[in-house]
Design an enzyme around this catalytic site. Structure first.
Site, short mmCIF file in Angstrom:
data_model
loop_
_atom_site.label_atom_id
_atom_site.label_comp_id
_atom_site.label_asym_id
_atom_site.label_seq_id
_atom_site.Cartn_x
_atom_site.Cartn_y
_atom_site.Cartn_z
CE LYS A 49 -8.29 23.00 42.45
NZ LYS A 49 -8.25 24.34 41.85
CD GLN A 93 -10.39 25.54 39.17
OE1 GLN A 93 -10.21 25.30 40.36
NE2 GLN A 93 -9.47 25.26 38.25
CG ASP A 116 -5.90 29.27 44.35
OD1 ASP A 116 -5.36 28.16 44.19
OD2 ASP A 116 -7.04 29.55 43.94
N1 GUN Z 1 -6.90 27.13 37.41
C1 GUN Z 1 -5.78 26.46 37.05
N2 GUN Z 1 -4.97 26.26 38.11
C2 GUN Z 1 -5.58 26.83 39.17
C3 GUN Z 1 -5.24 26.95 40.53
O1 GUN Z 1 -4.19 26.52 41.00
N3 GUN Z 1 -6.15 27.60 41.31
C4 GUN Z 1 -7.30 28.11 40.81
N4 GUN Z 1 -8.10 28.75 41.65
N5 GUN Z 1 -7.64 28.03 39.55
C5 GUN Z 1 -6.79 27.38 38.73
#
Ligand code: GUN
Length: 279
Positions: A49, A93, A116
């Site tokens: 990311k 995350q 998100d």
């Molecule tokens: N863990 C697995 N997928 C995601 C996501 O799309 N966003 C976040 N913040 N954590 C995750």
């Protein structure tokens, strides 16, 4: 032979557009990425990311916190970032360590910075269709369908999986696109029969090679959102590619299908957050 849906190249094309868009903006979009603990898969996602941000010109700040971080400390950091002017998006995350209440953390991020789209305000907006941010993985799937001119309108769309992150919002986005949507899950009776009705089958159940060729209609579009690591270390999806591919018209590989799109949609949401803030 199915046509392979190439998430890497669609993602690269989308990222070029995002890069151009950012170069025309007066404000540099900023994303804060918070990781709590040392889960290896999460570390890889977070690294990817941050790298994607740098590649398109998004400023990013990272907070790698120890697994012992308290909920109070995490909420205090979110509060600080909520108020920080150069940060337009905040990403925590998931999953979080067991002693931290995920819902409390999601609710603490102000909806305007919730890139998100996990906050209840944004979830509600997705339900009504009046949204600013789309959840990254389902939005990535819709973007892939669009790139391959696959229109869900009037089609039987079956979503296997009902998580808040993928299955539920995916169903809603397919519905907004005028698909006829069925959501299946671990307790669904006659799962195979339901899957066999699908013109578009999106699978996010988190079980390796769960969907097999006998569960797929001839000519179906199959989107595999799963990422599972097998005992030999190789990645595999929720779809048994070898038996499903010969029946499908289009199929996503794992890796290189739906996966690369998720981060691209996060970049899009971060740019959107900065744009809205600047209006
Ligand atoms: N863990 C697995 N997928 C995601 C996501 O799309 N966003 C976040 N913040 N954590 C995750």
């Amino acid at each position: 032979m199915a046509i392979l849906i190439d998430g890497k190249s669609v993602s690269a094309a989308e990222r070029e557009l995002i890069k151009k868009q950012i170069s025309d903006m007066s404000v540099k979009p900023g994303l804060a990425v918070i990781l709590v603990g040392e889960d290896p898969a999460s570390q890889v996602y977070v690294r990817n990311k941050k790298k994607a941000c740098a590649d398109v010109g998004i400023y990013s700040e990272s907070y790698d916190l120890s697994a012992q971080t308290t909920q109070q400390e995490l909420l205090a950091l979110i509060d600080k970032l909520n108020k920080k002017a150069d940060i337009h998006g905040i990403l925590v995350q998931l999953p979080l360590p067991k002693h931290i209440d995920e819902t409390a953390v999601i609710n603490a991020i102000i909806p305007e910075k919730d890139v998100d789209a996990f906050h209840p305000v944004n979830v509600g907006k997705i339900m009504t269709g009046d949204y600013d941010f789309l959840p990254c993985t389902p939005a990535g799937v819709m973007c892939l369908l669009k790139h391959y001119n696959i229109d869900p309108a009037g089609k039987e769309c079956v979503v296997v999986g009902r998580s808040n992150i993928v299955g539920k919002p995916q169903a809603m986005l397919l519905l907004h696109a005028n698909g006829t949507v069925t959501i299946c899950h671990s307790k669904t009776k006659d799962l195979k029969e339901k899957c066999l009705t699908a013109d578009i089958l999106v699978v996010a159940i988190g079980k390796a090679d769960f969907i097999t060729g006998d569960m797929v209609k001839e000519g179906a579009v199959v989107i595999d959102v799963g990422i599972n690591r097998k005992s030999d270390g190789k990645l595999t999806g929720d779809v048994d590619f070898a038996s499903v591919e010969p029946k499908a018209s289009y199929i996503t590989p794992v890796p290189g299908g739906a996966g690369p799109m998720t981060i691209t949609m996060l970049l899009k949401n971060t740019v959107k957050a900065a744009e809205i803030k600047g209006e």
